[in-house]
Design a protein around this motif. Structure first.
Motif, PDB file in Angstrom:
ATOM      1  N   TYR A  40     -35.615  22.118 -41.364  1.00 64.96           N
ATOM      2  CA  TYR A  40     -36.765  21.415 -40.789  1.00 64.96           C
ATOM      3  C   TYR A  40     -37.982  22.333 -40.849  1.00 64.96           C
ATOM      4  CZ  TYR A  40     -33.434  18.031 -38.901  1.00 64.96           C
ATOM      5  OH  TYR A  40     -32.470  17.061 -38.777  1.00 64.96           O
ATOM      6  N   GLU A  86     -39.993  18.294 -38.755  1.00 68.08           N
ATOM      7  CA  GLU A  86     -39.726  17.239 -39.743  1.00 68.08           C
ATOM      8  C   GLU A  86     -38.676  17.727 -40.742  1.00 68.08           C
ATOM      9  OE1 GLU A  86     -44.320  15.514 -39.836  1.00 68.08           O
ATOM     10  OE2 GLU A  86     -43.684  17.115 -41.203  1.00 68.08           O
ATOM     11  N   PRO A  87     -37.750  16.850 -41.131  1.00 69.22           N
ATOM     12  CA  PRO A  87     -36.706  17.283 -42.070  1.00 69.22           C
ATOM     13  C   PRO A  87     -37.271  17.575 -43.452  1.00 69.22           C
ATOM     14  CG  PRO A  87     -36.574  14.900 -41.702  1.00 69.22           C
ATOM     15  CD  PRO A  87     -37.588  15.429 -40.730  1.00 69.22           C
TER      16      PRO A  87
END
Length: 466
Positions: A86, A91-92
């Motif tokens: 991440y 956020e991935p």
């Protein structure tokens, strides 16, 4: 139609893999031989790779193990996506992970990778899911492919790889811990169940009856594991059994323990050596008996020597004979035609129910001696959706969906989802899955459990299709 249904050359369906000179390495041996462990070392060292699992539970385990060891790993199953890397915003970053752990049906054939590990490769002979293992073997664009499984599949893999002009290297492993078959059964006496034992039976009703009886007779607490239990619950029960401080000293399980759970079992006790397969009561196969019994004993633990026995003395000779009998070589692998072929074939039969299209495809198909068409499950699922108006291209994913056709509530939910897709109407999860509003009374616990398992299947199906 026969030309469309020609399945004799499946190696030609995957040109991306044919452009590579792949190295095929087999790791074969019995349960508890360390074969998968050695393949995973190669995966951990690779710059990019994938682990292909027979079970969502096992895909989860490798995802956790890789990330814990410092190898960023993503998880891809039909129901969910998880990520190993991440950014600062939380956020991935899907492409930042070196490895993907996935169920075998969900592997990507688009991305070139260095190493792929395909677990339980003997599953390519499974009449329902075997096509996914065959597709991975033939189609993965990987420099090295490590196949883990039983020795019975070696000759078949070698013959399949002759079609692709690829050499196969075979590494054979012996069992790391000794397995002893006891001369004496429990002779029906559950008081003889001891700490570290796993009692194997084959129905939910029997599992809970035995759990209750063992706890009453011995004072030992029992964990449970069976196929209908959600993978997360099975994993939690396995952890309770493995933890010496948890107070759960015995496991009562179905043949679900044969694959995908790491268990510290002292002794396997077969309550019976036969099971109901949905239509008839039949004796367990050699593979099932060997795989279940092989779960006893684990190298490097206090149960280094595993034991196997039965509840009834009359089953002891059958168990001994099964474990002493050599396995039979697997002759053929399942294949499934490309969706484009099925769609093209269906055009030749306008107005025919899709289940009939699949039956005709299988009947008219031309097959190599190494392969058989794997369309049975698709036909069964398709029959319950035949009356719903869906284009073939959209209908095909439904045929591979995890629809438990023996559960009428899951079938009804699947039909509701198919109608929603057919009409373009959004469908919320609340419209198909109903959680109980209050806890069940003591006498209704099993019914509540069955309802919860059905609800879980419906939720998983919804996630798979969304």
């Amino acid at each position: 139609m026969r030309e469309i249904a020609d399945l004799r050359h499946p190696a030609e369906w995957t040109p991306r893999a044919r452009l590579l000179k792949r190295k095929i390495i087999m790791h074969v041996g019995p349960t508890n031989s360390g074969k998968t462990h050695n393949a995973l070392i190669k995966l951990r060292e690779a710059e990019s790779g994938a682990y292909l699992s027979p079970l969502r539970l096992l895909a989860h385990e490798i995802f956790d193990r890789m990330n814990a060891s410092g190898t960023p790993c993503n998880l891809v199953t039909g129901e969910e996506r998880r990520y190993g890397v991440y950014n600062e915003k939380g956020e991935p970053m899907p492409y930042a992970a070196k490895v993907t752990s996935c169920t075998v049906e969900m592997v990507s054939f688009e991305r070139r990778i260095d190493v792929a590990v395909i677990d339980e490769i003997q599953m390519l002979a499974d009449p329902e899911r075997g096509w996914a293992w065959t597709a991975a073997l033939l189609g993965l664009p990987a420099k090295e492919i490590h196949l883990c499984g039983e020795p019975t599949v070696v000759k078949l893999v070698e013959n399949i790889c002759k079609l692709t002009n690829e050499e196969v290297i075979v590494n054979r492993y012996d069992r790391l811990s000794k397995l002893e078959v006891q001369d004496e059964s429990l002779r029906g006496n559950l008081k003889k169940v001891q700490k570290g034992d796993c009692v194997v039976t084959f129905s939910r009703k029997n599992i809970f009856m035995l759990k209750q009886a063992i706890e009453a007779e011995t004072g030992l607490r029992c964990a449970v594991a069976y196929g209908g239990l959600p993978p997360e619950s099975r994993s939690a029960q396995a952890k309770l059994f493995n933890d010496p401080t948890s107070g759960y000293d015995v496991l009562v399980a179905s043949d679900a323990i044969g694959m995908g759970l790491n268990l510290n079992i002292r002794r396997i006790i077969f309550e019976a050596l036969e099971k109901f397969d949905g239509q008839n009561v039949r004796q367990l196969s050699l593979t099932q008996i060997k795989q279940i019994a092989g779960r006893a004993g684990r190298f490097g633990t206090e149960y280094a020597i595993g034991k196997a026995t039965t509840l009834l003395q009359s089953d002891i000779p059958i168990l001994k004979r099964a474990l002493a009998t050599p396995m039979i070589e697997i002759p053929r692998a399942g294949i499934q035609p490309l969706p484009e072929k099925i769609e093209e074939f269906s055009v030749q039969m306008p107005g025919a129910p899709f289940s009939h299209v699949l039956k005709m495809f299988e009947m008219m198909s031309l097959n190599s001696r190494l392969f058989f068409p794997s369309l049975l499950k698709n036909m069964i699922v398709t029959e319950v959706l035949d009356h719903i108006n869906l284009p073939v291209r959209i209908r095909i994913p439904f045929t591979s969906a995890p629809i438990q056709t023996r559960d009428i509530f899951v079938v009804a939910a699947a039909q509701k989802m198919a109608r929603a897709v057919s009409t373009g109407r959004p469908l919320t999860i609340d419209e198909v899955a109903n959680l109980p509003k209050e806890k069940a009374k003591k006498d209704d616990k099993l019914m509540e459990l069955k309802h919860l398992e059905t609800t879980h299947r419906i939720i998983m199906l919804y996630l798979w299709l969304r």
